[in-house]
Write an enzyme that holds these catalytic residues in place. Structure first.
Site, PDB file in Angstrom:
ATOM      1  NE  ARG A  59      -3.012   0.360   3.240  1.00 35.40           N
ATOM      2  CZ  ARG A  59      -2.466   0.845   4.361  1.00 35.40           C
ATOM      3  NH1 ARG A  59      -2.027   2.087   4.403  1.00 35.40           N
ATOM      4  NH2 ARG A  59      -2.352   0.102   5.441  1.00 35.40           N
ATOM      5  CE1 TYR A 112     -16.920   9.237 -16.113  1.00 33.26           C
ATOM      6  CE2 TYR A 112     -16.589   9.172 -13.750  1.00 33.26           C
ATOM      7  CZ  TYR A 112     -16.877   8.535 -14.937  1.00 33.26           C
ATOM      8  OH  TYR A 112     -17.120   7.189 -14.942  1.00 33.26           O
ATOM      9  CG  ASP A 184     -10.406  13.934 -15.952  1.00 35.76           C
ATOM     10  OD1 ASP A 184      -9.752  13.255 -16.773  1.00 35.76           O
ATOM     11  OD2 ASP A 184     -11.376  13.475 -15.328  1.00 35.76           O
ATOM     12  CE  LYS A 209     -13.217   5.500 -18.456  1.00 35.04           C
ATOM     13  NZ  LYS A 209     -13.545   6.816 -17.929  1.00 35.04           N
TER      14      LYS A 209
HETATM   15  C1  LIG Z   1     -14.009   7.357 -16.636  1.00 33.29           C
HETATM   16  C2  LIG Z   1     -13.660   8.730 -16.225  1.00 33.29           C
HETATM   17  C3  LIG Z   1     -13.365   9.053 -14.889  1.00 33.29           C
HETATM   18  C4  LIG Z   1     -13.474   8.039 -13.762  1.00 33.29           C
HETATM   19  O1  LIG Z   1     -12.554   7.021 -13.897  1.00 33.29           O
HETATM   20  P1  LIG Z   1     -12.749   5.521 -13.330  1.00 33.29           P
HETATM   21  O2  LIG Z   1     -11.505   4.859 -13.765  1.00 33.29           O
HETATM   22  O3  LIG Z   1     -13.992   4.980 -13.955  1.00 33.29           O
HETATM   23  O4  LIG Z   1     -12.885   5.636 -11.849  1.00 33.29           O
HETATM   24  C5  LIG Z   1     -12.971  10.350 -14.600  1.00 33.29           C
HETATM   25  N1  LIG Z   1     -12.898  11.298 -15.573  1.00 33.29           N
HETATM   26  C6  LIG Z   1     -13.187  11.027 -16.856  1.00 33.29           C
HETATM   27  C7  LIG Z   1     -13.089  12.113 -17.875  1.00 33.29           C
HETATM   28  C8  LIG Z   1     -13.578   9.743 -17.228  1.00 33.29           C
HETATM   29  O5  LIG Z   1     -13.875   9.487 -18.512  1.00 33.29           O
END
Ligand SMILES: *Cc1c(COP(=O)(O)O)cnc(C)c1O
Length: 395
Positions: A59, A112, A184, A209
């Site tokens: 961790r 998001y 982000d 992603k």
């Molecule tokens: C999917 C997504 C998130 C959240 O991510 P997870 O891996 O599903 O927790 C945050 N910001 C954006 C732009 C996303 O597409």
């Protein structure tokens, strides 16, 4: 080879790993262990005091995860990175690290859904308030800045309307007021956009992603200054505990090696599909920032390498017609998420953005006719064959 002289396509394959340290293994080994043994009690003491480099407990750090963090720091041109068990673990650790009770955050319009949920929770529990801002002009931003404001939180491109935020404009205003800029960068990946190079302070990703790229891991990453990241490592990460599993880190390391190759193909396919969609009689409007017809194309040209792999389009018809299009597809899969090898399609009004009240949703440009496509790596002709026959069904 001198650090920093190699191109990103090379760095993503070779950085953050030295085979000499791992019996010559070409691929980073998976350190599938919860804890690390000490040679003796004194070494344990030294490790805990931080007087000796080395691992203690997974961790607090794991070599496979560390390798991913080093690679991501280089990819985003940042000083250090920290990996998390999900994109939301990365978002929440970042926002909790940056704020205290009664602070204020300014966000881009359209963030998001779960990030929005987190902001609401922070407001209810700690009176950390937020305002949304179009960020089209410096004045719009300045008008919202208060003594309690600590950071500006930006998503660009904005999901699912593909509007862009000019990061240099945000950085200019933030610097005047000493505010942190958090981006982000999930939709672009560091291959297409490097916010830290543009002067932003912190970049985060849902690595689920494009970083992963294969639809088989949930993960997140934060990149920023060494002090900020080191502090997060021993507070919001260590004590809240959203750490990444070594095997998942390994899958991301594997995915990352092909990020530039994949992104080029995603973009190329998206550009082709944009042209085709634009000419289809069932389609009213197409949103793709990589094309000169998009109102934010000048911003795209300034801060992104290419337009990315996501396209949104409005069909002529009703919500039922939008659903009819999705149901008529065969190759293209109906799913949320994005950035995978498979082309994915979803209906924001009834899926990713369904929690937003209808009126507000429409004001954001998310109509019942809007469909979002995450363009995959298949031959674009095959994607188009499937999409066009589905669009033909509502002619
Ligand atoms: C999917 C997504 C998130 C959240 O991510 P997870 O891996 O599903 O927790 C945050 N910001 C954006 C732009 C996303 O597409």
């Amino acid at each position: 080879m001198k650090h920093g002289t190699r191109k990103i396509e090379t760095e993503v394959i070779h950085s953050g790993y030295n085979a000499d340290h791992h019996l010559g293994s070409l691929s980073m080994p998976i350190f599938q262990t919860s804890t690390f043994t000490f040679r003796n009690a004194e070494q344990g003491e030294m490790r805990f005091k931080g007087e000796e480099e080395g691992y203690v407990y997974s961790r607090l750090g794991n070599p496979t995860v560390r390798s991913l963090e080093e690679k991501m720091a280089i990819m985003e041109a940042g000083e250090a990175a920290l990996a998390f068990s999900s994109g939301m673990a990365a978002v929440s650790a970042t926002l909790i690290s940056l704020t205290k009770a009664n602070d204020h955050i300014i966000c881009s319009q359209g963030i998001y859904g779960c990030t929005f949920g987190l902001l609401q929770l922070m407001e209810e529990k700690y009176n950390i308030t937020h305002d949304f801002c179009a960020m089209e002009t410096e004045e719009q931003l300045r008008a919202l800045i208060r003594p309690e404001t600590v950071c500006i939180y930006v998503e660009t491109p904005i999901n699912p309307t593909m509007k862009l935020v000019d990061l240099s404009l945000v950085v200019k205003v933030a610097n005047e007021y000493g505010l942190q800029v958090v981006v982000d960068n999930t939709f672009s990946s560091p291959y297409l956009q490097q916010p830290l190079v543009l002067g932003c302070d912190i970049v985060l990703h849902s690595a689920t992603k494009y970083i992963c790229g294969h639809g088989d891991v949930i993960a997140g990453v934060v990149v920023g200054k060494k002090d900020f990241i080191e502090n997060m490592a021993v507070t919001t990460q260590k004590d809240i505990g959203g750490v990444l599993a070594p095997f998942d880190a390994w899958l991301l390391l594997r995915g990352l090696k092909t990020l530039p190759v994949r992104m080029d193909r995603h973009c190329e396919n998206a550009e082709r599909l944009f042209q085709k969609l634009n000419m289809h009689p069932s389609v009213e409007r197409v949103y793709y920032p990589g094309n000169v017809q998009h109102p934010d194309y000048p911003i795209m040209a300034k801060q992104m390498k290419k337009g990315g792999g996501l396209i949104s389009f409005e069909i002529k018809g009703s919500k039922k017609d939008a659903q009819r299009v999705l149901n008529a597809l065969d190759l293209i899969k109906i799913a949320v998420s994005l950035g995978d090898a498979e082309t994915l399609i979803q209906h924001p009004a009834t899926m990713t953005h369904s929690v937003i009240p209808a009126q507000e949703r429409v004001e954001m440009g998310i109509t019942d006719q809007l469909i979002r496509l995450s363009v995959g790596l298949e031959a674009w002709e095959d994607i188009w064959d499937d999409l066009s026959q589905a669009l033909d069904t509502i002619l």
